[in-house]
Motif scaffolding. Structure first.
Motif, PDB file in Angstrom:
ATOM      1  N   LEU A 170      15.182 -12.883   7.104  1.00 46.96           N
ATOM      2  CA  LEU A 170      15.642 -11.660   6.460  1.00 46.96           C
ATOM      3  C   LEU A 170      14.709 -11.279   5.308  1.00 46.96           C
ATOM      4  O   LEU A 170      14.420 -10.101   5.089  1.00 46.96           O
ATOM      5  N   LYS A 171      14.235 -12.260   4.590  1.00 46.39           N
ATOM      6  CA  LYS A 171      13.291 -12.017   3.502  1.00 46.39           C
ATOM      7  C   LYS A 171      12.048 -11.303   4.018  1.00 46.39           C
ATOM      8  O   LYS A 171      11.587 -10.314   3.430  1.00 46.39           O
ATOM      9  N   LEU A 172      11.520 -11.787   5.147  1.00 45.34           N
ATOM     10  CA  LEU A 172      10.330 -11.169   5.726  1.00 45.34           C
ATOM     11  C   LEU A 172      10.638  -9.781   6.249  1.00 45.34           C
ATOM     12  O   LEU A 172       9.871  -8.833   6.027  1.00 45.34           O
ATOM     13  N   ARG A 173      11.757  -9.624   6.944  1.00 44.17           N
ATOM     14  CA  ARG A 173      12.113  -8.334   7.539  1.00 44.17           C
ATOM     15  C   ARG A 173      12.320  -7.268   6.461  1.00 44.17           C
ATOM     16  O   ARG A 173      11.808  -6.150   6.578  1.00 44.17           O
ATOM     17  N   LEU A 174      13.068  -7.612   5.432  1.00 42.02           N
ATOM     18  CA  LEU A 174      13.338  -6.651   4.368  1.00 42.02           C
ATOM     19  C   LEU A 174      12.065  -6.327   3.590  1.00 42.02           C
ATOM     20  O   LEU A 174      11.811  -5.173   3.233  1.00 42.02           O
ATOM     21  N   GLY A 175      11.254  -7.355   3.363  1.00 42.50           N
ATOM     22  CA  GLY A 175       9.984  -7.127   2.676  1.00 42.50           C
ATOM     23  C   GLY A 175       9.068  -6.205   3.448  1.00 42.50           C
ATOM     24  O   GLY A 175       8.387  -5.352   2.873  1.00 42.50           O
ATOM     25  N   GLU A 176       9.060  -6.356   4.772  1.00 40.89           N
ATOM     26  CA  GLU A 176       8.223  -5.498   5.598  1.00 40.89           C
ATOM     27  C   GLU A 176       8.711  -4.058   5.571  1.00 40.89           C
ATOM     28  O   GLU A 176       7.909  -3.117   5.615  1.00 40.89           O
ATOM     29  N   GLN A 177      10.009  -3.866   5.494  1.00 48.00           N
ATOM     30  CA  GLN A 177      10.523  -2.501   5.419  1.00 48.00           C
ATOM     31  C   GLN A 177      10.097  -1.821   4.125  1.00 48.00           C
ATOM     32  O   GLN A 177       9.690  -0.652   4.133  1.00 48.00           O
ATOM     33  N   TYR A 178      10.168  -2.532   3.025  1.00 48.58           N
ATOM     34  CA  TYR A 178       9.711  -1.953   1.762  1.00 48.58           C
ATOM     35  C   TYR A 178       8.199  -1.721   1.794  1.00 48.58           C
ATOM     36  O   TYR A 178       7.695  -0.739   1.236  1.00 48.58           O
ATOM     37  N   ARG A 179       7.464  -2.625   2.430  1.00 44.81           N
ATOM     38  CA  ARG A 179       6.016  -2.441   2.531  1.00 44.81           C
ATOM     39  C   ARG A 179       5.676  -1.189   3.332  1.00 44.81           C
ATOM     40  O   ARG A 179       4.765  -0.435   2.974  1.00 44.81           O
ATOM     41  N   MET A 180       6.427  -0.939   4.408  1.00 40.07           N
ATOM     42  CA  MET A 180       6.179   0.249   5.213  1.00 40.07           C
ATOM     43  C   MET A 180       6.455   1.520   4.420  1.00 40.07           C
ATOM     44  O   MET A 180       5.710   2.503   4.526  1.00 40.07           O
ATOM     45  N   ILE A 181       7.533   1.505   3.627  1.00 39.14           N
ATOM     46  CA  ILE A 181       7.792   2.647   2.743  1.00 39.14           C
ATOM     47  C   ILE A 181       6.600   2.870   1.830  1.00 39.14           C
ATOM     48  O   ILE A 181       6.127   3.999   1.640  1.00 39.14           O
ATOM     49  N   GLY A 182       6.098   1.779   1.253  1.00 40.95           N
ATOM     50  CA  GLY A 182       4.962   1.883   0.350  1.00 40.95           C
ATOM     51  C   GLY A 182       3.720   2.416   1.032  1.00 40.95           C
ATOM     52  O   GLY A 182       2.994   3.242   0.467  1.00 40.95           O
ATOM     53  N   GLN A 183       3.454   1.963   2.241  1.00 40.40           N
ATOM     54  CA  GLN A 183       2.264   2.422   2.955  1.00 40.40           C
ATOM     55  C   GLN A 183       2.338   3.917   3.258  1.00 40.40           C
ATOM     56  O   GLN A 183       1.345   4.640   3.102  1.00 40.40           O
ATOM     57  N   VAL A 184       3.520   4.367   3.705  1.00 33.95           N
ATOM     58  CA  VAL A 184       3.693   5.796   3.991  1.00 33.95           C
ATOM     59  C   VAL A 184       3.490   6.608   2.722  1.00 33.95           C
ATOM     60  O   VAL A 184       2.783   7.630   2.723  1.00 33.95           O
ATOM     61  N   LEU A 185       4.084   6.166   1.634  1.00 32.94           N
ATOM     62  CA  LEU A 185       3.993   6.936   0.399  1.00 32.94           C
ATOM     63  C   LEU A 185       2.592   6.884  -0.192  1.00 32.94           C
ATOM     64  O   LEU A 185       2.121   7.881  -0.758  1.00 32.94           O
ATOM     65  N   ALA A 186       1.889   5.756  -0.061  1.00 29.73           N
ATOM     66  CA  ALA A 186       0.509   5.681  -0.536  1.00 29.73           C
ATOM     67  C   ALA A 186      -0.358   6.721   0.171  1.00 29.73           C
ATOM     68  O   ALA A 186      -1.198   7.387  -0.452  1.00 29.73           O
ATOM     69  N   HIS A 187      -0.139   6.876   1.476  1.00 25.27           N
ATOM     70  CA  HIS A 187      -0.867   7.902   2.229  1.00 25.27           C
ATOM     71  C   HIS A 187      -0.521   9.301   1.721  1.00 25.27           C
ATOM     72  O   HIS A 187      -1.419  10.134   1.525  1.00 25.27           O
TER      73      HIS A 187
END
Length: 212
Positions: free
Chosen positions: A120-137
């Motif tokens: 769950l730690k990895l899954r939730l972390g990846e979701q926040y990372r994806m948000i960050g990647q989209v917003l960085a773009h």
């Protein structure tokens, strides 16, 4: 009426778990409580989800899909500054006509569970990372004065501000209206990053994880 498929049942259980966590919180979570909210028997819940971690992983994915669908139907149809503003406003529940899902207690519970669930730690972390990647773009496209490092750092700060605000609301009971402060802070951060280029200091891999 055709009998519900296994996938339909699992979705019904996940929705029940969402409602149970949002209404009662993690300390009162149990198979019996989930069954009550899902309108199913405890035995059926355990049949489809013998491991609680698997249920929380599916719940994490369900919430992510809700956000993805909402953003595609709102910010995804906009261009320029309106697109970035809609993205930020949505996560702070300030977007007119499109309320942010009421899931603060659910996310608070899942964050607590990451201490005992590496998956769950990895899954939730990846979701926040994806948000960050989209917003960085989005930052890089909308603000040409930003370099790539600045856009990525702003995306990290946004996720921290967004999560921090809803954590304070869910765990400590502060009023949701503090979202206005956090949203204004993002605008100030964006302006400050646009005004100052990177200073050449050693760069951090944004959303990186420590290597073994």
């Amino acid at each position: 009426m055709a009998p519900a498929s296994g996938q339909d049942r699992r979705q019904q259980i996940v929705r029940g778990a969402f409602e149970a966590l949002q209404e009662r919180g993690l300390p009162h979570m149990s198979y019996d409580v989930i069954a009550e909210h899902a309108g199913l028997t405890r035995q059926l819940i355990r049949y489809h989800y013998p491991e609680p971690d698997e249920l929380m992983l599916d719940l994490c994915d369900m919430i992510a899909s809700i956000y993805r669908d909402v953003l595609i139907s709102t910010a995804g149809s906009l261009q320029g500054a309106a697109r970035v503003d809609a993205f930020l406003d949505f996560y702070f529940d300030l977007l007119d006509g499109t309320p942010k899902p009421r899931d603060d207690k659910v996310y608070d519970a899942m964050m607590s569970l990451t201490a005992s669930s590496p998956e769950l730690k990895l899954r939730l972390g990846e979701q926040y990372r994806m948000i960050g990647q989209v917003l960085a773009h989005e930052f890089a496209v909308q603000y040409p004065d930003l370099d790539q490092q600045g856009a990525e750092e702003l995306s990290w700060l946004f996720v921290c501000l967004m999560y921090g605000h809803w954590k304070m609301v869910a765990a400590l009971g502060y009023d949701e209206s503090h979202r206005v402060i956090s949203r204004r802070a993002m605008d100030r951060l964006i302006r400050s990053y646009c005004a100052e280029s990177s200073d050449g200091a050693a760069r951090v891999k944004v959303f990186g994880r420590p290597t073994a």
